[in-house]
Design an enzyme around this catalytic site. Structure first.
Site, PDB file in Angstrom:
ATOM      1  N   HIS A  54       0.848  -1.207   0.000  1.00  0.00           N
ATOM      2  CA  HIS A  54       0.000   0.000   0.000  1.00  0.00           C
ATOM      3  C   HIS A  54       0.874   1.245   0.000  1.00  0.00           C
ATOM      4  O   HIS A  54       2.090   1.155   0.154  1.00  0.00           O
ATOM      5  CB  HIS A  54      -0.990  -0.017   1.157  1.00  0.00           C
ATOM      6  CG  HIS A  54      -0.391   0.067   2.539  1.00  0.00           C
ATOM      7  ND1 HIS A  54       0.374  -0.935   3.074  1.00  0.00           N
ATOM      8  CD2 HIS A  54      -0.455   1.038   3.486  1.00  0.00           C
ATOM      9  CE1 HIS A  54       0.752  -0.591   4.289  1.00  0.00           C
ATOM     10  NE2 HIS A  54       0.279   0.604   4.569  1.00  0.00           N
ATOM     11  N   HIS A  56       1.376   3.920   1.950  1.00  0.00           N
ATOM     12  CA  HIS A  56       1.927   4.642   3.103  1.00  0.00           C
ATOM     13  C   HIS A  56       3.461   4.685   3.048  1.00  0.00           C
ATOM     14  O   HIS A  56       4.096   3.697   2.678  1.00  0.00           O
ATOM     15  CB  HIS A  56       1.455   4.003   4.415  1.00  0.00           C
ATOM     16  CG  HIS A  56       0.005   4.286   4.706  1.00  0.00           C
ATOM     17  ND1 HIS A  56      -0.734   3.551   5.607  1.00  0.00           N
ATOM     18  CD2 HIS A  56      -0.828   5.236   4.215  1.00  0.00           C
ATOM     19  CE1 HIS A  56      -1.971   4.044   5.666  1.00  0.00           C
ATOM     20  NE2 HIS A  56      -2.060   5.055   4.818  1.00  0.00           N
ATOM     21  N   ASP A  58       5.882   4.455   5.051  1.00  0.00           N
ATOM     22  CA  ASP A  58       6.725   3.440   5.705  1.00  0.00           C
ATOM     23  C   ASP A  58       6.736   2.115   4.934  1.00  0.00           C
ATOM     24  O   ASP A  58       7.409   1.170   5.326  1.00  0.00           O
ATOM     25  CB  ASP A  58       6.301   3.227   7.180  1.00  0.00           C
ATOM     26  CG  ASP A  58       4.847   2.804   7.338  1.00  0.00           C
ATOM     27  OD1 ASP A  58       3.984   3.341   6.621  1.00  0.00           O
ATOM     28  OD2 ASP A  58       4.584   1.927   8.187  1.00  0.00           O
ATOM     29  N   HIS A  59       6.016   2.063   3.805  1.00  0.00           N
ATOM     30  CA  HIS A  59       6.012   0.860   2.964  1.00  0.00           C
ATOM     31  C   HIS A  59       6.560   1.115   1.555  1.00  0.00           C
ATOM     32  O   HIS A  59       6.879   0.165   0.851  1.00  0.00           O
ATOM     33  CB  HIS A  59       4.594   0.270   2.886  1.00  0.00           C
ATOM     34  CG  HIS A  59       4.082  -0.125   4.236  1.00  0.00           C
ATOM     35  ND1 HIS A  59       4.062  -1.423   4.676  1.00  0.00           N
ATOM     36  CD2 HIS A  59       3.642   0.629   5.268  1.00  0.00           C
ATOM     37  CE1 HIS A  59       3.607  -1.447   5.932  1.00  0.00           C
ATOM     38  NE2 HIS A  59       3.347  -0.220   6.305  1.00  0.00           N
ATOM     39  N   HIS A 113      -7.552  -0.511   4.987  1.00  0.00           N
ATOM     40  CA  HIS A 113      -6.467   0.297   5.585  1.00  0.00           C
ATOM     41  C   HIS A 113      -6.164   1.438   4.620  1.00  0.00           C
ATOM     42  O   HIS A 113      -6.094   2.596   5.004  1.00  0.00           O
ATOM     43  CB  HIS A 113      -5.243  -0.576   5.822  1.00  0.00           C
ATOM     44  CG  HIS A 113      -4.079   0.140   6.436  1.00  0.00           C
ATOM     45  ND1 HIS A 113      -4.078   0.596   7.735  1.00  0.00           N
ATOM     46  CD2 HIS A 113      -2.865   0.475   5.926  1.00  0.00           C
ATOM     47  CE1 HIS A 113      -2.909   1.195   7.987  1.00  0.00           C
ATOM     48  NE2 HIS A 113      -2.164   1.133   6.906  1.00  0.00           N
ATOM     49  N   ASP A 132      -0.326  -3.945   6.057  1.00  0.00           N
ATOM     50  CA  ASP A 132      -0.951  -3.424   7.277  1.00  0.00           C
ATOM     51  C   ASP A 132      -2.420  -3.807   7.375  1.00  0.00           C
ATOM     52  O   ASP A 132      -3.221  -3.104   7.975  1.00  0.00           O
ATOM     53  CB  ASP A 132      -0.832  -1.891   7.320  1.00  0.00           C
ATOM     54  CG  ASP A 132       0.565  -1.426   7.646  1.00  0.00           C
ATOM     55  OD1 ASP A 132       1.463  -2.277   7.838  1.00  0.00           O
ATOM     56  OD2 ASP A 132       0.784  -0.199   7.711  1.00  0.00           O
ATOM     57  N   HIS A 170       4.433  -5.027  10.163  1.00  0.00           N
ATOM     58  CA  HIS A 170       4.993  -4.442  11.385  1.00  0.00           C
ATOM     59  C   HIS A 170       5.179  -5.476  12.487  1.00  0.00           C
ATOM     60  O   HIS A 170       4.427  -6.449  12.562  1.00  0.00           O
ATOM     61  CB  HIS A 170       4.062  -3.354  11.943  1.00  0.00           C
ATOM     62  CG  HIS A 170       3.996  -2.102  11.128  1.00  0.00           C
ATOM     63  ND1 HIS A 170       4.792  -1.009  11.373  1.00  0.00           N
ATOM     64  CD2 HIS A 170       3.214  -1.777  10.072  1.00  0.00           C
ATOM     65  CE1 HIS A 170       4.495  -0.051  10.497  1.00  0.00           C
ATOM     66  NE2 HIS A 170       3.545  -0.493   9.684  1.00  0.00           N
TER      67      HIS A 170
HETATM   68 FE    FE Z   1       2.714   0.607   8.081  1.00  0.00          FE
HETATM   69 ZN    ZN Z   2       0.037   1.552   6.507  1.00  0.00          ZN
END
Ligand code: FE
Ligand code: ZN
Length: 258
Positions: A54, A56, A58-59, A113, A132, A170
């Protein structure tokens, strides 16, 4: 070993999916390109594809740097993510196939999400990368959907074979289990997983992977049918009915505040 976790940021995981015979690999979710590239070269591999779950940061925060560093790199991304995957070269949707050499993966659309969140399922590896959406003993927050869409997405993952290994985005396992225990203190599988997780984390080790079969035994978000879970929720909010989506929504709401 066909799958290797590369820790990212404070608690994220990137994963290398390795085709050992051809010495090539793909990376699922990358926020820190330098760490991923270092692991790829340490293993003598060539990176051929990026598989983001996805949009975001952090990905996908490492995508641009990976694309600059690796000529002809394929960067996949969900069509339904609306162009938010950096450096994307190949749009995919539910049911499409991705390949790491001879290793085939299938895209599973699991929105909620984010609107275009996807999982990558590799039947030959008995592995699914859930980003996530499904965590060990937990699920992601619902940012671009509602309880219905998240429950349906989790249901698609829960329908995979029980021995499918779950690689999530995570390391949230310990906290997730602490929350789950507030709702199902009598669940023996849950208690055992918590004890194992505390030992594992104390040794500084990862808690991934889990399996779909195990998640169904202790993940509260896959257990809307549990009598103990339902009774716990009713004690907190007597207005919660028996509808799975209401059970799910209440559980998610409580976790958001945990
Ligand atoms: Fe994340
Ligand atoms: Zn995420």
């Amino acid at each position: 070993m066909a799958i290797v976790a590369v820790p990212q940021l404070t608690d994220n995981y990137a994963y290398l999916v390795i085709d050992g015979a051809r010495k090539q690999c793909a990376v699922v979710d990358c926020s820190e390109a330098d760490k991923v590239l270092a692991e790829v070269s340490r293993r003598g591999l060539k990176l051929v594809a990026v598989l983001p779950t996805h949009w975001h940061p952090d990905h996908v925060g490492g995508n641009q740097e990976l694309a600059r560093a690796v000529p002809r790199l394929r960067v996949y991304g969900a069509r339904t993510e609306g162009g938010r995957i950096p450096a994307m070269t190949d749009e995919v949707g539910d049911g499409d196939e991705v390949a790491v050499g001879p290793i085939r993966g299938r895209v599973i659309g699991i929105p909620a999400h984010t609107s275009g969140h996807i999982a990558y399922y590799f039947p030959s590896l008995k592995a699914v990368f859930t980003g996530d959406t499904l965590f060990i003993a937990g699920c992601g927050r619902v940012f671009e959907g509602n309880a219905d869409t998240m429950l349906a997405s989790l249901g698609r993952l829960a329908a995979l074979p029980d021995d499918t290994q779950v690689y999530c985005g995570h390391e949230y396992t310990e906290k997730n289990l602490q929350f789950a225990l507030t709702l199902e203190p009598g669940n023996a599988a849950l208690k055992a997983k918590y004890e194992w997780t505390r030992r594992t984390r104390a040794e500084g080790k990862f808690t991934i992977p889990s399996t779909i079969g195990d998640e169904k035994r202790f993940n509260p978000f896959l257990r809307t049918g549990s009598a103990e879970l339902r009774a716990s929720l009713r004690k907190i909010d007597p207005s919660v009915g028996d509808e799975p989506v209401a059970i799910f929504a209440k559980t998610r709401e409580l976790k958001d505040r945990f």
